[in-house]
Design an enzyme around this catalytic site. Structure first.
Site, PDB file in Angstrom:
ATOM      1  N   HIS A  19      14.483 -56.983  59.237  1.00  0.00           N
ATOM      2  CA  HIS A  19      13.786 -56.449  58.065  1.00  0.00           C
ATOM      3  C   HIS A  19      12.275 -56.373  58.319  1.00  0.00           C
ATOM      4  O   HIS A  19      11.641 -55.328  58.102  1.00  0.00           O
ATOM      5  CB  HIS A  19      14.079 -57.339  56.863  1.00  0.00           C
ATOM      6  CG  HIS A  19      13.425 -56.898  55.599  1.00  0.00           C
ATOM      7  ND1 HIS A  19      14.063 -56.104  54.668  1.00  0.00           N
ATOM      8  CD2 HIS A  19      12.184 -57.132  55.096  1.00  0.00           C
ATOM      9  CE1 HIS A  19      13.248 -55.861  53.660  1.00  0.00           C
ATOM     10  NE2 HIS A  19      12.099 -56.483  53.884  1.00  0.00           N
ATOM     11  N   GLU A  20      11.713 -57.469  58.795  1.00  0.00           N
ATOM     12  CA  GLU A  20      10.271 -57.516  59.031  1.00  0.00           C
ATOM     13  C   GLU A  20       9.861 -56.593  60.174  1.00  0.00           C
ATOM     14  O   GLU A  20       8.781 -56.005  60.154  1.00  0.00           O
ATOM     15  CB  GLU A  20       9.833 -58.952  59.327  1.00  0.00           C
ATOM     16  CG  GLU A  20      10.073 -59.935  58.185  1.00  0.00           C
ATOM     17  CD  GLU A  20       9.315 -59.564  56.925  1.00  0.00           C
ATOM     18  OE1 GLU A  20       8.251 -58.937  57.029  1.00  0.00           O
ATOM     19  OE2 GLU A  20       9.808 -59.889  55.826  1.00  0.00           O
ATOM     20  N   HIS A  23       9.157 -53.114  58.861  1.00  0.00           N
ATOM     21  CA  HIS A  23       7.803 -53.007  58.315  1.00  0.00           C
ATOM     22  C   HIS A  23       6.768 -52.925  59.441  1.00  0.00           C
ATOM     23  O   HIS A  23       5.825 -52.137  59.384  1.00  0.00           O
ATOM     24  CB  HIS A  23       7.493 -54.222  57.444  1.00  0.00           C
ATOM     25  CG  HIS A  23       8.258 -54.285  56.163  1.00  0.00           C
ATOM     26  ND1 HIS A  23       8.358 -53.216  55.296  1.00  0.00           N
ATOM     27  CD2 HIS A  23       8.962 -55.293  55.582  1.00  0.00           C
ATOM     28  CE1 HIS A  23       9.082 -53.559  54.247  1.00  0.00           C
ATOM     29  NE2 HIS A  23       9.471 -54.814  54.399  1.00  0.00           N
TER      30      HIS A  23
END
Length: 423
Positions: A19-20, A23
């Site tokens: 997920h990170e 980003h």
């Protein structure tokens, strides 16, 4: 138990890091400075710096995070009266600011900070060696480093590389990239499952096996029966079939089956069983399966399974609005319980759990709740409508309220999970 703990750490770590990383990649491409990309939480074990980003490994192997320049959780640690050491280049411009007592810099110039601006004017001012008669002002290089109080060395964040300086569309793409990466991870996980199995195995709404002395056997169901409707509502897939039967615990239920190309009606009452604190209807049948051994079938399986789970999660969220219960939610304790169950059935079950949880994290993060990615997207949409961003103080307040709500919900969900799974 040890295997469960290791599996839990790996599954949770992969999901959050993925997920990170979403980003991180889009932020970098959008010109937003990612000051730190961390794997793990807590005290730092290892750090290295490259292309503006400090990469760290931290002691608690649970998830990770990215620090994007200019966001509310990315503040420099300078304070008035703070003693710091400066490393200057040959032009006496600051290359490094050390605020940590854990790190010593040779040839560092000690000053007591009086004023600074590391965003616009890029300077730091203070008393050299603490002598109030020697007030000096130094220009700070745009790519200067600052050693924070915990010893982590990160690059300063001038305004032109901060989150708010990126265009609106780039900020939207950065916010949505985390959930999108979770969906891509799920696709890869399901493709891997199909590869390990030697083909894509799809469950269908056909009876694959009937358990001895079960409700289904007593009602006359046989292997090969295709259940096309429950209480008149069509069941085109195994998921829709299991959901329909699961909601009929202890209730007299009419099934429409297709046997030898002839439709028949079967009436039975699903047995009520407790699952995760909820009553679920069971009739004692296993799903029929369809296997595709082709390469295309394996790849397609990743997309079809991801879509199927996304739809199921979305339907569950919608149903929550008709009658909310904490039992509909699960936190770390529930995740651990699921992992414990998955490890009993082997690698494929663990990978399947990873895909399922990754999709859950992606969808939940898209909800328009402040402090989540969906909340940030909502603020982006509001900015697009208004033609200008919200006042930073109001945006921070909204985010803090959202964060407080999420923390309260997490506490309630965790306590509820402890009661459900341990008591």
């Amino acid at each position: 138990m040890f295997i469960t703990i290791i599996a839990f750490i790996i599954v949770f770590g992969i999901i959050v890091t993925s997920h990170e990383f979403g980003h991180f990649i889009v932020a970098k491409e959008s010109g937003i400075l990612v000051r730190e990309f961390s794997i793990g939480m807590g005290p730092k074990l290892f750090a290295t710096h490259k292309n503006g980003t400090t990469y760290t490994i931290r002691i608690l192997p649970l998830g990770g995070y990215v620090r994007m320049a200019g966001l509310e959780d990315d503040e420099d640690t300078l304070q008035k009266g703070m003693p710091v050491n400066l490393i200057l280049d040959q032009d006496e411009e600051v290359e490094k600011i050390n605020t940590s007592h854990k790190v010593s810099l040779l040839n560092g110039l000690p000053i007591e900070v009086t004023e600074w601006d590391l965003i616009d004017d890029l300077y730091i001012e203070g008393y050299e060696n603490g002598d109030e008669e020697k007030l000096r002002r130094f220009n700070v290089k745009p790519n200067a480093m600052i050693i924070e109080t915990d010893g982590t060395e990160v690059q300063i964040a001038p305004r032109n590389v901060q989150y708010q300086s990126a265009s609106l569309i780039r900020r939207i793409l950065t916010n949505i990239a985390g959930p999108v990466n979770n969906f891509l991870l799920a696709i890869l996980a399901f493709i891997l499952i199909a590869g390990i199995q030697g083909g894509s195995v799809t469950t269908i709404n056909t009876v694959g096996a009937v358990q001895e002395n079960s409700v289904a056997q007593k009602a006359g169901l046989k292997k090969g029966d295709k259940i096309v409707a429950v209480e008149g509502k069509k069941t085109a897939s195994w998921d829709s079939l299991s959901t329909a039967i699961g909601s009929r615990a202890g209730k007299k239920t009419e099934l429409t089956i297709n046997r030898d190309n002839k439709k028949q009606q079967v009436t039975l009452t699903p047995k009520s069983q407790n699952s995760g604190g909820q009553k679920v209807g069971m009739i004692g049948i296993q799903a029929g399966q369809k296997v595709d051994h082709s390469f295309g079938g394996i790849i397609t399986y990743g997309f079809t399974q991801t879509y199927s789970v996304m739809k199921a999660v979305w339907d569950a969220l919608v149903n929550m609005f008709h009658g909310f219960s904490l039992n509909d939610l699960g936190g770390p304790v529930a995740m651990y319980s699921f992992t414990q169950q998955a490890t009993k059935y082997g690698l494929i079950s663990v990978i399947n759990l990873l895909a399922f949880l990754s999709i859950n994290l992606g969808i939940v993060n898209l909800l328009p709740i402040p402090a989540l990615d969906g909340g940030k997207l909502l603020l982006n949409i509001i900015e697009a409508i208004r033609g200008k961003p919200l006042d930073p103080s109001k945006e921070t307040l909204i985010t803090l309220i959202g964060f407080g709500f999420m923390m309260l919900l997490m506490i309630l969900v965790t306590w509820n999970d402890i009661q459900r799974y341990f008591f």
